[in-house]
Design a protein around this motif. Sequence first.
Motif: not given
Length: 745
Positions: A504-518
Amino acid sequence: MKRIGILTSGGDAPGMNAALRAVVRTGLNRGLEIYAIYEGYAGMVEGGDRIKPMRWSDVGGILHLGGTIIGSARCKEFRERAGRLRATRNLLLHEIEGLVVIGGDGSLSGADVLRREWEGLVQELVDSGQVSKKSAGRSKSLAVVGIIGSIDNDMFGSDITTGADTALHRIIEATDAISSTAASHQRSFVVEVMGRHCGYLALMSAMASGADWVLIPESPPDVEDWESKMCEALKKGRQMGRRDSMVIVAEGARDKNGKPITSEHVKKALEERLGEDTRITVLGHVQRGGSPSAFDRNLSTLLGAEAVEAITTMDPAGQPLVIGMQGNKITRTPLNVALEKTRAVADAVAAKNFEEALALRGNSFSRSFDIVRTLVRASPHPPAPDQRRLRLAILHGGGPAPGMNTAARAAVRIGIDRGHIILGVRNAFRGLINNEIAELNWMDVNGWATRGGSELGTNRTIPKGRDLYAIARTLEEHQIDGILMIGGWSGYQSVLELSSQRNNYPAFDIPMVCLPATINNNLLGTELSVGADTALNSIISAVDKIKNSAVASQRAFIVEVMGYYCGYLALMGALATGAERVYLHEEGVAMRHLVQDVEDFRHAFQHGKRLGLVIRNEMANEVYTTNFMRMLFEEEGGDLFDVRQAILGHMQQGGAPSPFDRIFATRLAVNCVDYLEEQIARQESAGVCIGQVQGELKFTNLDEAPRQMDYDHSRPRKQWWMDLRPIARSLASQGPIVHGEGHRG
């Protein structure tokens, strides 16, 4: 095998008492007799009352103590065959069939020599009439298991040795304090740390403290006039806006010609070439002393329990073993292999083969050295003329966790040094919605390595509906090529939501990575999260104080810790504090458990117990609350003991991050930048999370979340640390009492 001897030898190390406690109680639970050999090999040679049987209560209340309650000493006599002959006689007289030795490479080498000579020494004692053939026949061989107790972390067989984490705590406490006064007066400080011929403490403390230069024996300066290179970098740092300079020197540091680099030499260079007021701090033996950290308490406990398992199942005539931790897994390594590889590093340094020495320390050590060399730079390398400059966004998400700032600093500096443009998003995903985004430069993150909280701001907002359109606009406006999210479960859910809306949103078609911090340590794809170690140390610090107050009178404490529905903090906190009972949501709490536990407490206090400790996960049971438990124990305890409650609350989320969390956050952040670069180069756009699994850093696709996560309770379906539950139960300080089915002690 019926009898095991245990000794601590060489330099003391925080955590030795925890290992001793684990060996004694695990052994007694298995029906063994455990003998403590006081004053190390000196006590073995002397014999007599230096070798004593240990009872359950003898190791009560020692988890929080530094040093070793059974003493340690260096023994010249044991280095000679005559001394080892006396030691063998004393072991035979006490019918000791196996040894658990806690010490460094010298101590473990001594045990190996004794084992190899054992048969000949026993025969000599029989021939001379000092022991009977019957006594000799009971101990035809000597089983040996070693636990590495050394702050230097200089021995093969374990990624980190007992005492090293606590030593880092002492160093970081000092460097954090020094930084404050140094910045106030615009001074330079030279800090000398221990480590003998190993640069681990210096390197890791430089990474964790945000130091400006570090000198270690494995990789000396690569130029003759290293003083000029160092001073030029520090001078440039002042020009960039730094108000202080800190140089960390390992006590075994050398230049490329093998000449020692002393803290005095560094001080003189700084004063003469920079004209700055310079101070030296030699931390010395404060690095050895004091109460062990949460990590060292739990590490030593697990190693001690495994040592008993190993020595009772191994072939007594077989190779001695070293018990260690590699990754997050307890391992066994042949002692001869551990000693051989350990000596190889020292030999390489002595031969000035520094590349080999660095390689022999392992990939993690070498990688850490490269990272530190980048982070200490006064300014980044300029981007290459033909380089594609990526635009990477960094934001936090979820509740605050100590180490978030450390991770952001590392990612920003590594990214900028590689020529990229790093954009900081304020106020987590609300910031993406509201376009609160700005470029970060090199000095914007100066000092972030040591700070708790979140300088960028964080919250638990999960974007939905119109929020997604606003975020897409923000990403398009700033031409974002990739996103690094540092945070907890709600941050992961937010990235997962963006990933699922790519059609639905082409802008989201980029790599995303989560670093665990909790602090909850409740995320998929990782065994550990940034912040959890700091929270554990906050818990043990509070509980140690509580126990000091409670032991003055007959009293029990119910301590509630955070973690939401995840019991990691509760269980690991109980293991590190010696709590008798721990209540977890994963196991549930039934009235029959509480009734049995109250009866156990009554029995124990009737027989002289003065202190009781219960740790409860905040969501263990919605009916049997902390206050309910307090009133129940209070009522049923009658005149035997009174009960207090302590709800630790958000102090567990605050404070400066621990050395472990700073180092872990830095390593993860650098690997996240690597990942984003690789994904963008391949024109791929997965949404993933990074984590440590069995000692290896790996990436897990967020699409795995439905399969791996218990959404209702915001925790992984499989939690590795629940395997430690039997150890925590068996070491509970009320003794090896067996209860009925379903008991949660």
